[in-house]
Scaffold this active site. Sequence first.
Site, short mmCIF file in Angstrom:
data_model
loop_
_atom_site.label_atom_id
_atom_site.label_comp_id
_atom_site.label_asym_id
_atom_site.label_seq_id
_atom_site.Cartn_x
_atom_site.Cartn_y
_atom_site.Cartn_z
CG ASP A 255 -1.86 1.22 1.21
OD1 ASP A 255 -1.78 2.02 0.24
OD2 ASP A 255 -2.66 1.37 2.15
CD GLU A 299 -4.62 -0.19 -0.01
OE1 GLU A 299 -4.40 -1.39 0.31
OE2 GLU A 299 -5.02 0.65 0.82
#
Length: 430
Positions: A255, A299
């Site tokens: 992420d 992400e």
Amino acid sequence: MNQGGFMGIHILHLVGREILDSRGNPTLEVDLGTAKGWFRASVPSGASTGSHEALELRDRESSRYLGKGVQICIRHIQNRLDPAIQKLTFSSAREVDQWLIEQDGSENKTNLGGNTLLAVSMAAHRAFASLANQPLFEYLNKTYFGSRSMTTPTPFMNVINGGKHADNGIQIQEFMIVPHFRNQQKSVHDKVRAGVEIYHHLKKQLSQAGHSTNVGDEGGFAPGLHHEHEAMDFILEAIRKAGYQVGSDVGLALDIAATEFYRNEKYFLHGPAEPLSAQALCEYYVKLLDDYPEIMSIEDPLAEDDWEGWRELSAAVKSRGRQLFLVGDDLLVTNPKRLNQAIERSACNAVLVKMNQIGTVSETIDTLNLALKADWQAIISHRSGETEDPYIAHLVTASGVEWLKAGAPCRSDRNCKYNELFRIYGNKNI
Ligand code: PEP
Ligand code: MG
């Protein structure tokens, strides 16, 4: 909803209270009383929040909890929702959500707060599950997913923390392991166990290399590393040391949380001296994906409103035939309008699902179902500030979605989600 006594639930009482989340900040817990008993739920809280999320209402009184108190939510429950709800009977939890949305009356839950609405909504779903004599996951499955069949959940475990979740100088927020065992049938117990074993090997290796093994907000280690490659190399070595195959047994996920280092149309992934344009950043990712073929998911690689950057990266990944989840978190904020925009623009191919980004359980699930209908991947997610409520373990099970992002297997605010999966799945191999 029905006025009067017809089949359904008469909510007798709503009680809000301030509790502490995993970071020691106040958050909201609600008890919802019915003739069948009391039902409780509490809401999590993010740190790297998207600006398009439903409003998290806080007191902003600096003399109390540094302004983070939620007494204002408690007052809304006590003075507005509780007296009004007592006059009503609801025949479904979705009806409760619709009523809550009407009571708020704003686009982004700015009047009563997304946190206020979500706590009541979660508790109401628990009450309806109990009325149906079903565990929560079964009630959600039958109510919202057309009894869609269940898949053994696979955790995304954030084992090295950076960005806003640690103060170690690494810009990338999360380095996750994904024990998916692509070619084998494994139980949820096996998958979680693999994550735990890798986590402990990683600790040993970091320690042997002289790094700190203190942990960040989501239970992952927060060593003072200089580059993301170093973090990934430590993790790959830990996977091997634990006896698993890199790639086929366990993948990597990142992420980036790129909004956090985006200023004046430049990305500062490697600090102030190296500003990157969206195009340069996309080229960097393409090279990273070549260098680390085990990366299966990225992400928020670009900022929350950089639609052109997202489209560019998505096209670059697709043109190379690279299998990858390109996951929108701050970009999509579990919001059906933003998800539809992303589908139209081919901006990404996976949605991160966080209940408090949108503010009710049924709206969360509507967004999730929209993504599944478009053949997207979906990942059910915790927040960096969590409580002991294991709700997301039920949501992932109910949805038939495979992926659950719930942090490192460390600290009870994270492990309560994994422990609830153990309870739900028992000894079943589903
Ligand atoms: C995330 O960004 O995916 C996350 C879980 O962190 P936060 O809750 O701080 O947004
Ligand atoms: Mg995120």
